[in-house]
Design an enzyme around this catalytic site. Structure first.
Site, PDB file in Angstrom:
ATOM      1  N   CYS A  21      57.181 -29.511  -6.535  1.00 28.36           N
ATOM      2  CA  CYS A  21      56.975 -29.270  -7.961  1.00 28.36           C
ATOM      3  C   CYS A  21      55.997 -28.140  -8.256  1.00 28.36           C
ATOM      4  O   CYS A  21      55.795 -27.799  -9.430  1.00 28.36           O
ATOM      5  CB  CYS A  21      56.519 -30.551  -8.640  1.00 28.36           C
ATOM      6  N   HIS A  33      49.763 -30.351 -15.614  1.00 33.76           N
ATOM      7  CA  HIS A  33      50.986 -30.814 -14.961  1.00 33.76           C
ATOM      8  C   HIS A  33      51.539 -31.990 -15.765  1.00 33.76           C
ATOM      9  O   HIS A  33      52.731 -32.042 -16.055  1.00 33.76           O
ATOM     10  CB  HIS A  33      50.706 -31.221 -13.520  1.00 33.76           C
ATOM     11  N   GLU A  77      44.595 -35.564 -12.460  1.00 32.50           N
ATOM     12  CA  GLU A  77      44.369 -34.294 -13.148  1.00 32.50           C
ATOM     13  C   GLU A  77      43.120 -34.309 -13.998  1.00 32.50           C
ATOM     14  O   GLU A  77      42.349 -33.351 -14.025  1.00 32.50           O
ATOM     15  CB  GLU A  77      45.561 -33.985 -14.050  1.00 32.50           C
ATOM     16  N   LYS A 100      55.776 -31.319 -20.596  1.00 33.02           N
ATOM     17  CA  LYS A 100      56.758 -32.245 -20.026  1.00 33.02           C
ATOM     18  C   LYS A 100      57.049 -33.385 -20.997  1.00 33.02           C
ATOM     19  O   LYS A 100      58.081 -34.054 -20.886  1.00 33.02           O
ATOM     20  CB  LYS A 100      56.267 -32.793 -18.691  1.00 33.02           C
ATOM     21  N   HIS A 149      60.559 -33.107 -16.745  1.00 28.36           N
ATOM     22  CA  HIS A 149      60.044 -32.556 -15.490  1.00 28.36           C
ATOM     23  C   HIS A 149      61.205 -32.007 -14.674  1.00 28.36           C
ATOM     24  O   HIS A 149      61.966 -32.753 -14.054  1.00 28.36           O
ATOM     25  CB  HIS A 149      59.315 -33.653 -14.724  1.00 28.36           C
ATOM     26  N   PHE A 176      54.854 -33.327  -4.652  1.00 30.05           N
ATOM     27  CA  PHE A 176      54.963 -34.163  -3.467  1.00 30.05           C
ATOM     28  C   PHE A 176      54.648 -33.325  -2.226  1.00 30.05           C
ATOM     29  O   PHE A 176      54.990 -32.142  -2.146  1.00 30.05           O
ATOM     30  CB  PHE A 176      56.370 -34.737  -3.354  1.00 30.05           C
TER      31      PHE A 176
END
Length: 423
Positions: free
Chosen positions: A174, A314, A325, A346, A351, A410
């Site tokens: 991502c 994010h 975050e 998002k 996403h 990830f």
């Protein structure tokens, strides 16, 4: 050519965007600033067997985009998105690519799952929807190589503009979008290219991808209310909404862009990336890896934490990401973290895995362009552990000169980039 680590300045002069809820850059920005959401129940296939049945699908018509029947047959949907965005970005830049040295023009494209949709479709055809263990290769598409090799995606973009310089695919989950654009910035800075087509694309709304995220319970099960399913930083959040999309930019050296009178969206710093070396999908609570990436990005841009006017988070909407975050922002920005507005787009466009980093860079450049901070939609009950200014529900007008955007993926990847207005 400058020999410093920072090298030449790099600016964005062209932009092309394809996202849920809009067919281009204007529609994308209108959606964000209105606080509307593009998350709906999945329509591409029967999602009833799955735990999560919502996604943010783009209304993309390859014929209307000007792609020929041969191109449509050859290209995976994600590649089609990238080519359409590239055409828009090139037109937007006003740059005459035919007049450029093709060996000084390159491509850096990001994607997390590449042509996963076409690969799955081909498997379903060959195996008769999974009924046959032994498959007949005679049913295989002649374009299987284009689907199997991720490198075919930036190659198509390179053919679109005639780029014969460095052509690369960046795939690290991502953070691919941020990292692909950051790689392009470095190539221009060091003098390996003068112009780069940079961005990312992903179209992962397919049964196999949905099943993968279902298995680890990362995506939301809020199927009865898809428009409000993506709710970053909200106490009731329960996972992200899968999406598709792409964003592609024309990047060039600042002095050349200024000399030709180009419209400049923003100056870009190279991305900084760190890995937590902790867990494939888990995040540490303290957020030190993301904080370190932010500090490095600020140093690269010669910016202080207090220079940041807006942070594009994010903000995936998972329990662990949003707290991770928040901790990282506090570590990296200190007391300024409590004063600077932060939001997650998002909440509106979902996403789109590797593509979202580039889409968020587009949002940051437009925030600078219009002096508007997009909101975090669906943020009605803030998580007490996420106690920063996450711009709930409504866009905010304010001077935006310097923006920080971050990504988390990830594998433990944490990336950050700083964009600045050019006077």
């Amino acid at each position: 050519m400058e020999s410093s680590a920072r090298g030449r300045r790099v600016v964005m002069t062209g932009m092309g965007v394809r996202t849920p809820g809009g067919a281009g850059t204007k529609e994308f920005w209108d959606l964000l600033t209105s606080g509307r959401t593009a998350t709906r129940r999945i329509s591409f296939f029967d999602a009833s067997p799955f735990r999560s049945q919502v996604a943010a699908e783009a209304a993309f018509d390859p014929v209307a985009e000007g792609l020929s029947p041969r191109q449509i047959r050859r290209m995976d949907r994600a590649t089609q998105f990238a080519v359409a965005c590239t055409r828009d970005a090139v037109a937007d830049s006003g740059l005459e690519f035919d007049a450029l040295d093709p060996y000084r023009v390159g491509v850096s494209l990001g994607s997390a799952v590449a042509s996963a949709t076409s690969l799955e479709n081909e498997y379903l055809v060959m195996s008769d929807a999974g009924r046959n263990w032994l498959v007949d290769h005679a049913y295989l598409s002649p374009h299987m190589f284009d689907y199997l090799s991720p490198g075919a995606m930036p190659a198509e973009v390179a053919w679109t503009v005639g780029a014969q310089g460095p052509v690369t695919l960046v795939s690290d989950g991502c953070t691919s979008g941020i990292d692909a654009v950051g790689h392009a910035v470095r190539l221009i800075r060091e003098g390996s290219a003068d112009v780069m087509i940079a961005g990312a694309t992903d179209t992962p709304i397919s049964p196999i991808v949905v099943a993968c995220f279902d298995a680890i319970k990362a995506s939301t099960p809020r199927n009865d209310d898809p428009e409000h399913a993506s709710r970053p930083f909200d106490r009731t959040r329960d996972g992200f909404v899968l999406a598709e999309g792409a964003a592609v930019f024309v990047l060039e050296e600042y002095e050349a862009a200024r000399a030709r009178g180009a419209h400049i969206y923003a100056e870009l710093g190279a991305s900084a990336t760190r890995c937590n070396a902790h867990h494939m999908t888990g995040l540490t609570k303290h957020g030190r890896e993301m904080a370190e990436a932010i500090r490095k990005a600020l140093d690269d841009a010669r910016a202080d934490a207090t220079d940041i006017d807006y942070v594009n988070a994010h903000g995936s909407g998972t329990q662990q990401n949003d707290r991770h975050e928040t901790a990282a922002f506090k570590l990296a920005l200190g007391s300024h973290a409590y004063r600077v507005p932060v939001s997650s787009i998002k909440s509106m466009v979902g996403h789109s895995l590797g593509a979202i980093g580039a889409i968020e860079i587009a949002a940051c450049a437009l925030a600078i362009e219009y002096d508007v901070v997009p909101p975090t939609a669906n943020l009605h009950e803030p998580d007490p552990a996420c106690d920063l200014d996450y711009v709930p529900l409504t866009a905010r007008e304010l001077p935006v000169r310097t923006v920080l955007t971050v990504g988390s993926g990830f594998g433990g990847f944490q990336s950050a980039m700083v964009l600045r207005a050019v006077a």
